[in-house]
Design a protein around this motif. Structure first.
Motif, PDB file in Angstrom:
ATOM      1  N   GLU A 172       1.915  -0.486 -11.387  1.00  0.00           N
ATOM      2  CA  GLU A 172       1.026  -1.291 -10.547  1.00  0.00           C
ATOM      3  C   GLU A 172       0.759  -0.624  -9.198  1.00  0.00           C
ATOM      4  OE1 GLU A 172      -0.640  -3.959 -11.347  1.00  0.00           O
ATOM      5  OE2 GLU A 172       0.175  -3.881 -13.374  1.00  0.00           O
ATOM      6  N   SER A 173       1.724   0.145  -8.699  1.00  0.00           N
ATOM      7  CA  SER A 173       1.531   0.811  -7.409  1.00  0.00           C
ATOM      8  C   SER A 173       0.398   1.828  -7.487  1.00  0.00           C
ATOM      9  CB  SER A 173       2.823   1.495  -6.960  1.00  0.00           C
ATOM     10  OG  SER A 173       3.240   2.458  -7.913  1.00  0.00           O
ATOM     11  N   SER A 174       0.307   2.532  -8.618  1.00  0.00           N
ATOM     12  CA  SER A 174      -0.764   3.514  -8.782  1.00  0.00           C
ATOM     13  C   SER A 174      -2.111   2.819  -8.917  1.00  0.00           C
ATOM     14  CB  SER A 174      -0.497   4.383 -10.010  1.00  0.00           C
ATOM     15  OG  SER A 174       0.698   5.114  -9.867  1.00  0.00           O
ATOM     16  N   ILE A 175      -2.134   1.699  -9.639  1.00  0.00           N
ATOM     17  CA  ILE A 175      -3.379   0.932  -9.755  1.00  0.00           C
ATOM     18  C   ILE A 175      -3.801   0.409  -8.394  1.00  0.00           C
ATOM     19  CG2 ILE A 175      -4.433  -1.119 -10.775  1.00  0.00           C
ATOM     20  CD1 ILE A 175      -2.583  -0.766 -13.164  1.00  0.00           C
ATOM     21  N   ALA A 176      -2.812  -0.085  -7.613  1.00  0.00           N
ATOM     22  CA  ALA A 176      -3.122  -0.596  -6.275  1.00  0.00           C
ATOM     23  C   ALA A 176      -3.681   0.495  -5.379  1.00  0.00           C
ATOM     24  CB  ALA A 176      -1.865  -1.205  -5.639  1.00  0.00           C
ATOM     25  N   ILE A 181       0.852  -1.183   0.000  1.00  0.00           N
ATOM     26  CA  ILE A 181       0.000   0.000   0.000  1.00  0.00           C
ATOM     27  C   ILE A 181       0.891   1.238   0.000  1.00  0.00           C
ATOM     28  CG2 ILE A 181      -1.819   1.263   1.189  1.00  0.00           C
ATOM     29  CD1 ILE A 181      -2.685  -1.417   0.063  1.00  0.00           C
ATOM     30  N   PRO A 182       0.884   2.006  -1.078  1.00  0.00           N
ATOM     31  CA  PRO A 182       1.777   3.166  -1.159  1.00  0.00           C
ATOM     32  C   PRO A 182       1.259   4.352  -0.361  1.00  0.00           C
ATOM     33  CG  PRO A 182       0.449   3.033  -3.143  1.00  0.00           C
ATOM     34  CD  PRO A 182       0.107   1.819  -2.322  1.00  0.00           C
ATOM     35  N   VAL A 183       2.166   5.207   0.026  1.00  0.00           N
ATOM     36  CA  VAL A 183       1.800   6.473   0.677  1.00  0.00           C
ATOM     37  C   VAL A 183       1.354   7.444  -0.395  1.00  0.00           C
ATOM     38  CG1 VAL A 183       2.671   8.441   2.004  1.00  0.00           C
ATOM     39  CG2 VAL A 183       3.386   6.112   2.607  1.00  0.00           C
ATOM     40  N   THR A 184       0.175   8.009  -0.225  1.00  0.00           N
ATOM     41  CA  THR A 184      -0.345   8.939  -1.226  1.00  0.00           C
ATOM     42  C   THR A 184      -0.272  10.395  -0.780  1.00  0.00           C
ATOM     43  OG1 THR A 184      -2.597   8.620  -0.368  1.00  0.00           O
ATOM     44  CG2 THR A 184      -1.893   7.208  -2.176  1.00  0.00           C
ATOM     45  N   ARG A 227      -2.497  10.213 -17.661  1.00  0.00           N
ATOM     46  CA  ARG A 227      -1.045  10.170 -17.784  1.00  0.00           C
ATOM     47  C   ARG A 227      -0.385   9.899 -16.437  1.00  0.00           C
ATOM     48  NH1 ARG A 227       0.678  11.054 -22.540  1.00  0.00           N
ATOM     49  NH2 ARG A 227       2.828  11.425 -21.847  1.00  0.00           N
ATOM     50  N   ASN A 228      -0.958   8.918 -15.736  1.00  0.00           N
ATOM     51  CA  ASN A 228      -0.422   8.394 -14.469  1.00  0.00           C
ATOM     52  C   ASN A 228      -0.467   9.391 -13.321  1.00  0.00           C
ATOM     53  OD1 ASN A 228       0.072   5.935 -15.685  1.00  0.00           O
ATOM     54  ND2 ASN A 228       2.185   6.444 -16.212  1.00  0.00           N
ATOM     55  N   ASP A 229      -1.295  10.400 -13.439  1.00  0.00           N
ATOM     56  CA  ASP A 229      -1.516  11.321 -12.320  1.00  0.00           C
ATOM     57  C   ASP A 229      -2.641  10.754 -11.465  1.00  0.00           C
ATOM     58  OD1 ASP A 229      -2.462  13.443 -10.651  1.00  0.00           O
ATOM     59  OD2 ASP A 229      -1.422  14.864 -11.944  1.00  0.00           O
TER      60      ASP A 229
END
Length: 293
Positions: free
Chosen positions: A253-257, A136-139, A277-279
């Protein structure tokens, strides 16, 4: 802020069963005055041979504060059931509970401590911190009173409270849970490839009255997911007409997760990220607008 997706137990029947079972067994044990009998001790293993205590001790907490913190963490970690599915999550629950209990028994034999270990699903809770830390990434980050925090800090703080609530009584089960989670992570014994047979999974679903609701939710979720993807395309073409002329990068994949942990469909999340664009922030806005359509 990081959250576990849509409120409630949507697409999380195993978590719902765990929360309800833990609450009922804890309250029932308290009303019957059996709270003090919960939890394993060195005497139970070597003298009394009361290993049957492991069954209620896996579910029931020994105090109200532990119950509140523990249920909050179990409820939050439903994001993993939504990510990997109820079948694989059931394997994770069973593996972490059994392995952490075995480590607790080994720790009691090694330490020969007369204290009773804290009861409750410590194994499952602290095993869940392994994928929480790694996947789980830090957002977002922020400062408070001169200290740095992230949107994951509240979950870590709750886990730290539970780990040290009864000092050694709770510390040992917590560490055993972390070890169980690590073993699952490295695929010890090939555990991550295992699944419950479809007949057993279906029978369990019917037992907890979740098969009919989950199937209807799944079909409706697929319809909504396809509709959202179509709406995302329309939304981007209308508001960002030049986006179709620019090659869309494959989202990490981290952004999708991150978006899946918020409760969005993975296909819709991927499409939104490609259009944005991956934002992640822009993709979130696109998905939210599609959701409220």
């Amino acid at each position: 802020m990081l959250h576990g997706g849509p409120p409630g137990f949507h697409n999380a029947p195993v978590t719902r069963t765990l929360v309800i079972s833990s609450a009922i067994i804890t309250v029932t044990s308290g009303l019957r005055g059996r709270v003090n009998r919960l939890g394993l001790s060195y005497q139970d293993i070597t003298e009394n041979h009361n290993l049957w205590k492991t069954v209620p001790s896996v579910f029931a907490f020994s105090s109200t504060p532990e119950l509140i913190i523990g249920l909050y963490l179990i409820y939050y970690f439903r994001i993993f059931e939504r990510q990997i599915g109820s079948n694989k999550y059931s394997v994770f629950v069973l593996f972490s509970s059994i392995v952490s209990t075995l480590f607790e028994i080994a720790a009691l034999r090694l330490l020969k401590d007369s204290r009773v270990l804290a009861s409750g699903p410590y194994g499952l809770i602290f095993a869940s911190f392994i994928p929480f830390f790694l996947d789980i990434p830090v957002t977002s980050r922020f400062r408070m009173l001169g200290l740095k925090f992230s949107d994951k800090s509240a979950v870590y703080f709750a886990g730290f409270q539970l780990l040290l609530y009864s000092w050694k009584r709770s510390f040992i089960p917590g560490i055993c849970g972390l070890v169980a989670g690590f073993l699952f992570r490295i695929n010890a014994f090939g555990i991550r490839r295992l699944k419950f047979p479809k007949k057993i999974a279906s029978a369990v679903s019917r037992l907890f009255l979740s098969s009919s609701t989950s199937s209807s939710r799944s079909s409706s979720a697929n319809v909504r997911g396809n509709a959202r993807v179509s709406y995302i395309d329309h939304h981007v073409q209308r508001n960002y007409p030049s986006a179709g002329l620019i090659p869309m990068p494959e989202p990490p994949e981290s952004s999708i997760a991150t978006l899946v942990s918020m409760g969005f469909d993975s296909n819709a999340a991927r499409q939104a990220l490609m259009q944005a664009r991956n934002d992640v922030n822009v993709a979130t806005n696109i998905l939210l607008e599609a959701q409220t359509r």
